[in-house]
Motif scaffolding. Sequence first.
Motif, mmCIF file in Angstrom:
data_model
loop_
_atom_site.group_PDB
_atom_site.id
_atom_site.type_symbol
_atom_site.label_atom_id
_atom_site.label_comp_id
_atom_site.label_asym_id
_atom_site.label_seq_id
_atom_site.Cartn_x
_atom_site.Cartn_y
_atom_site.Cartn_z
ATOM 1 N N THR A 85 -6.228 4.689 0.223
ATOM 2 C CA THR A 85 -7.309 4.143 1.051
ATOM 3 C C THR A 85 -7.636 2.732 0.567
ATOM 4 O O THR A 85 -6.995 2.207 -0.347
ATOM 5 C CB THR A 85 -8.583 5.007 0.947
ATOM 6 O OG1 THR A 85 -9.197 4.762 -0.326
ATOM 7 C CG2 THR A 85 -8.265 6.483 1.080
ATOM 8 N N SER A 86 -8.684 2.169 1.149
ATOM 9 C CA SER A 86 -9.102 0.818 0.763
ATOM 10 C C SER A 86 -9.536 0.752 -0.701
ATOM 11 O O SER A 86 -9.585 -0.333 -1.271
ATOM 12 C CB SER A 86 -10.247 0.368 1.671
ATOM 13 O OG SER A 86 -11.246 1.371 1.733
ATOM 14 N N LEU A 87 -9.852 1.900 -1.288
ATOM 15 C CA LEU A 87 -10.312 1.878 -2.682
ATOM 16 C C LEU A 87 -9.160 1.877 -3.688
ATOM 17 O O LEU A 87 -9.305 1.345 -4.787
ATOM 18 C CB LEU A 87 -11.226 3.079 -2.957
ATOM 19 C CG LEU A 87 -12.587 3.020 -2.264
ATOM 20 C CD1 LEU A 87 -13.399 4.264 -2.590
ATOM 21 C CD2 LEU A 87 -13.353 1.770 -2.675
ATOM 22 N N ARG A 138 -15.024 -2.095 1.298
ATOM 23 C CA ARG A 138 -13.975 -1.140 0.907
ATOM 24 C C ARG A 138 -14.539 0.267 0.762
ATOM 25 O O ARG A 138 -13.910 1.247 1.154
ATOM 26 C CB ARG A 138 -13.301 -1.594 -0.396
ATOM 27 C CG ARG A 138 -12.340 -2.752 -0.191
ATOM 28 C CD ARG A 138 -11.628 -3.146 -1.486
ATOM 29 N NE ARG A 138 -10.748 -4.284 -1.266
ATOM 30 C CZ ARG A 138 -9.462 -4.189 -0.866
ATOM 31 N NH1 ARG A 138 -8.930 -2.995 -0.685
ATOM 32 N NH2 ARG A 138 -8.743 -5.273 -0.669
ATOM 33 N N ALA A 185 0.843 -1.204 0.000
ATOM 34 C CA ALA A 185 0.000 0.000 0.000
ATOM 35 C C ALA A 185 0.876 1.251 0.000
ATOM 36 O O ALA A 185 0.589 2.221 -0.715
ATOM 37 C CB ALA A 185 -0.928 -0.006 1.220
ATOM 38 N N CYS A 237 -6.309 0.411 -3.126
ATOM 39 C CA CYS A 237 -5.528 -0.820 -2.969
ATOM 40 C C CYS A 237 -6.315 -2.017 -3.494
ATOM 41 O O CYS A 237 -7.487 -2.184 -3.159
ATOM 42 C CB CYS A 237 -5.194 -1.049 -1.497
ATOM 43 S SG CYS A 237 -4.120 0.218 -0.813
ATOM 44 N N PRO A 238 -5.675 -2.841 -4.302
ATOM 45 C CA PRO A 238 -6.342 -4.061 -4.749
ATOM 46 C C PRO A 238 -6.253 -5.130 -3.657
ATOM 47 O O PRO A 238 -5.673 -4.897 -2.594
ATOM 48 C CB PRO A 238 -5.504 -4.471 -5.960
ATOM 49 C CG PRO A 238 -4.129 -4.029 -5.602
ATOM 50 C CD PRO A 238 -4.289 -2.762 -4.785
ATOM 51 N N SER A 239 -6.830 -6.268 -3.920
ATOM 52 C CA SER A 239 -6.635 -7.415 -3.038
ATOM 53 C C SER A 239 -5.284 -8.030 -3.400
ATOM 54 O O SER A 239 -5.092 -8.504 -4.518
ATOM 55 C CB SER A 239 -7.773 -8.412 -3.251
ATOM 56 O OG SER A 239 -7.649 -9.458 -2.340
ATOM 57 N N TRP A 240 -4.342 -7.955 -2.476
ATOM 58 C CA TRP A 240 -2.963 -8.371 -2.774
ATOM 59 C C TRP A 240 -2.882 -9.871 -3.008
ATOM 60 O O TRP A 240 -3.531 -10.653 -2.306
ATOM 61 C CB TRP A 240 -2.028 -7.985 -1.628
ATOM 62 C CG TRP A 240 -2.248 -6.606 -1.094
ATOM 63 C CD1 TRP A 240 -2.807 -6.272 0.104
ATOM 64 C CD2 TRP A 240 -1.944 -5.364 -1.733
ATOM 65 N NE1 TRP A 240 -2.860 -4.903 0.248
ATOM 66 C CE2 TRP A 240 -2.348 -4.322 -0.868
ATOM 67 C CE3 TRP A 240 -1.364 -5.033 -2.966
ATOM 68 C CZ2 TRP A 240 -2.189 -2.982 -1.186
ATOM 69 C CZ3 TRP A 240 -1.211 -3.685 -3.280
ATOM 70 C CH2 TRP A 240 -1.613 -2.683 -2.400
ATOM 71 N N TYR A 262 -5.042 -2.649 4.102
ATOM 72 C CA TYR A 262 -6.510 -2.838 4.103
ATOM 73 C C TYR A 262 -6.993 -4.267 3.885
ATOM 74 O O TYR A 262 -8.108 -4.621 4.252
ATOM 75 C CB TYR A 262 -7.187 -1.897 3.089
ATOM 76 C CG TYR A 262 -6.834 -0.451 3.324
ATOM 77 C CD1 TYR A 262 -7.392 0.260 4.383
ATOM 78 C CD2 TYR A 262 -5.895 0.202 2.528
ATOM 79 C CE1 TYR A 262 -7.055 1.574 4.621
ATOM 80 C CE2 TYR A 262 -5.545 1.530 2.771
ATOM 81 C CZ TYR A 262 -6.128 2.202 3.808
ATOM 82 O OH TYR A 262 -5.774 3.506 4.057
ATOM 83 N N GLU A 263 -6.177 -5.088 3.257
ATOM 84 C CA GLU A 263 -6.607 -6.439 2.894
ATOM 85 C C GLU A 263 -7.183 -7.196 4.101
ATOM 86 O O GLU A 263 -8.285 -7.731 4.059
ATOM 87 C CB GLU A 263 -5.387 -7.198 2.355
ATOM 88 C CG GLU A 263 -5.640 -8.648 2.026
ATOM 89 C CD GLU A 263 -6.197 -8.800 0.635
ATOM 90 O OE1 GLU A 263 -6.042 -7.870 -0.175
ATOM 91 O OE2 GLU A 263 -6.792 -9.852 0.363
ATOM 92 N N LEU A 272 -8.073 5.897 7.190
ATOM 93 C CA LEU A 272 -6.739 5.518 6.749
ATOM 94 C C LEU A 272 -6.126 4.490 7.684
ATOM 95 O O LEU A 272 -6.311 4.543 8.899
ATOM 96 C CB LEU A 272 -5.823 6.742 6.706
ATOM 97 C CG LEU A 272 -6.175 7.821 5.678
ATOM 98 C CD1 LEU A 272 -5.281 9.035 5.887
ATOM 99 C CD2 LEU A 272 -6.027 7.278 4.256
#
Lengths: 782, 157
Positions: free
Chosen positions: A703-705, B125, A672, A707-710, B138-139, B132
């Motif tokens: 933010t969470s938006l 999400r 991230a 970032c993809p699902s790693w 976040y995962e 933050l």
Amino acid sequence: MTTGYGRMLRKEDQRFVRGMGTYVGDVYLPGMLYGAVLRSPHPHARIVSIDTVAAEAHPKVRAVITGHTLKGRNLAWMPTLSGDRQAVLATDKVRFQGQEVAFVVAEDHYAARDALELIDVEYEPLPAVADARRALDPGAPLVRDDIKDSNHIFDWESGDAERTDQVFRDAEVTVSQDMLYPRVHPAPLETCGIVADFNQVSGKLTVWATSQAPHAHRTLYSMVAGLPEHKIRVISPDIGGGFGNKVPIYPGYLCAITGSMITGRPVKWMEDRSENLMSTCFARDFHMRGELAASRDGTIRAVRVTVLADHGAFNGAAQPTKYPAGFFGVFTGSYDLEAAHCQVTAVYTNKAPGGVAYSCSFRITEAVYLVERMVDVLAFELNIDPAELRMRNLLRPEQFPYTCQTGWTYDSGDYPRTLRLAMDMAGYEDLRKEQEAERARGHLTGIGVSFFTEAVGAGPRKHMDILGIGMADGVELRVHPTGTAVLRISVQTQGQGHETTFAQIVASELGLAPDDVEVVHGDTDQTPFGLGTYGSRSTPVSGAATAIVARKVRERARIVAAAMLEADPDDLVWDQGRWFVKGDPDSGKTIAEIAWAAHSNLELPDGIEGQLDATCVYNPPNLTYPFGAYICVVDVDPGTGKVDVRRFIAVDDCGVRINPMIVEGQVHGGLADGIGMALMESIAFDADGNCLGGSFMDYLLPTSLECPSWELGATVTPSPHHPIGAKGVGESATVGSPPAVVNAVIDALRPYGVRHADMPLTPAQVWRAIQGRPFRTDLAIS
Amino acid sequence: MKVTVTVNGTDSARDVEPRLLLIHFLRDELGLTGSHWGCDTSNCGSCVVWLDETPVKACTVLAAMADGRSVRTVEDLAKNGQLDPVQQGFIECHGLQCGFCTPGMMMTARWLLDRNPDPAEAEIREVLSGLLCRCTGYENIVRSVRWAAEHAEDTAK
């Protein structure tokens, strides 16, 4: 009962999910006062006068401290971690916007803020140098007229210039690219702060501080404030993220300490977010020119780098003394080269001081970005697939241990295996076909590859020290009569989960349950000396110390067990958590049984003290070299320049994983960070030196938006010199991911012939790159 | 001025300055330090609490605005010593590292699950995008909320 390594839920989480953590801001002492810092609105100005009369008359104000007050205590200046000096409170002039000028101590923090407004400072503004590239111009404004007649800090080089130049002269192909690693900020969610409590009767100073290095801070406080070191106790309680931001000592800390000494009461100072972003340790700000020499077939032969490093107004970079540019010397990356050379020049500017911080492994972040971006530039020129080009040049497993052209000895690795796994997880070949089809439809998809090698775990004391203090770490292990244990470590956690992983190490070595091992950290009166947690050094250094001290305990237990079993110690075997006589496992004794006996009236051989407790100081023989292969897939909107990260595949090799859950969590966070730095983050300045990144409204974080699902993978190549084969990992993803993201965006822009654009790749920057007009991201365009 | 706020079910009356922020009221006046202060500008969400039934950023709400209303903080998530599934989910899925953003994340997640007990990843999400986190990427926070959704029967009431 869980023992040993593997996924284990964290012990520390129980308090955090209940809101029962104790961060510095959560410390409330009886009679506590609050501090606030008055900061300079000017990037560069002479101080004509400071009038504090009105502030002092405020009914809730207990003290107003200026540089003049501190001068009387010989505290107006403090040493930086790079051997420079930094103004605690400005006496002569201010050198960056946000610099500390005065400190108010009041009954509450609202009153302290009010009183700042009552201080009248007369400034005489001076021209500022905000652009590092102008800092050495004749006639450039002089930042450090207190010590120097130029803005030059140091020149440093590494590698063999002559040999490198020779390879470049002979090479079939050379490529060159200028690039900026913008100034960014670690921005932990908890800002920096302190509660200082000086006891005027005992003469003891206790501070609760956001410190990643409590022991080093204690020593520095002693040197700076003139207090005897045994009368200083530094407590780093729960820390809300560090990322390097909490390695240095900041002026506000010394002001709060002084405030407590003057008032006789505890003083709390927590900076606000703007203070954090504008005045505490930034990172990067490296202006780099990279060059590669290669053969037509894509064999990379040499790398040459010149760097202009912007250190701001005071050289406050935190790094080992012999390495003024940190570990940038590993810019040779993961490749087998004939020659390499870099030249770094550092300058002062009218910008906030510091450098290095932000999960960077002492500037390996910059080095990896440089070389990984250059490999893609070469791939672009030769029209070779960037993954294929890397595969052709990666070090081979049989070359380890490998000493690179700048003298760093990589301990272990199997690079092609790791890259291949990442490519397989990504479905690399299919992705390329898909990309081609999408390009035909006018869609901009990019695939970015990076391969990094890190050097972490500073470090061998012979070569690495900070202000003369060698980078070794101590540890103590006590085993109580009933068989539970307390481990005292010098490093401390800012979220890394030491209370869990270090217990797992001890548990694994002694056959105990991790829950039976209490880990004590973050309190200098309770733990042995060590240099702290940063540069991914906790596991490589203190983790090693912990394994060794547990083995010492195990050896002490062998003697006691031998007495218990009436056997010769040499006839005993350790297995499955028990000492037993060879061939007779049923007679074995556990550590708990042995601990009781060691405290009992059991007759022990002459010279054996009894009890099992042990200590150790670990001086690492080498750094550890984690590595990894990252692949990023992005979609770029050609109309707006907006980048969406669709996928991110990360394969990390950090040797043996003590707790894979925690390792993966650390990798997630670093990825991230990489997206943030590549696409969003920059502390920019205008031409006059005004900071344009002073709040989270302007300094954007992912933010969470965004970032993809790693998608994570792992290979395991143990470190040969680490007692449990582990390597550091905390910063790997922060180091390795920015070039993968940037390479993906540039790859997406290939139809436009774009070969490079600087971070952060904001929509505006990408859109202008599409138009053929990328711009500088470190200065505002007027 | 005098304000009375029902915090976690208990009426708390204090004489405060009109400018006092709710986050400071909770932390400095009531000693509820589970909610954190992180940015001043409503960007980070470390200070998220419920005002009546709605999550708010307590760094940009005045204590005076909470007068006569109820506030719920992280300290109220566990009931009778039993963790809320959201709390347990954060432990199970390694949804926290330094723990600083965690209370705000959990209070927001609890609000979401009360309205949609089975949210998809995209919705989680979206709802958490005003907060933050610098540690987790976040995962695992998303996974933690999903864990809580899948273990709703354990909800402490």
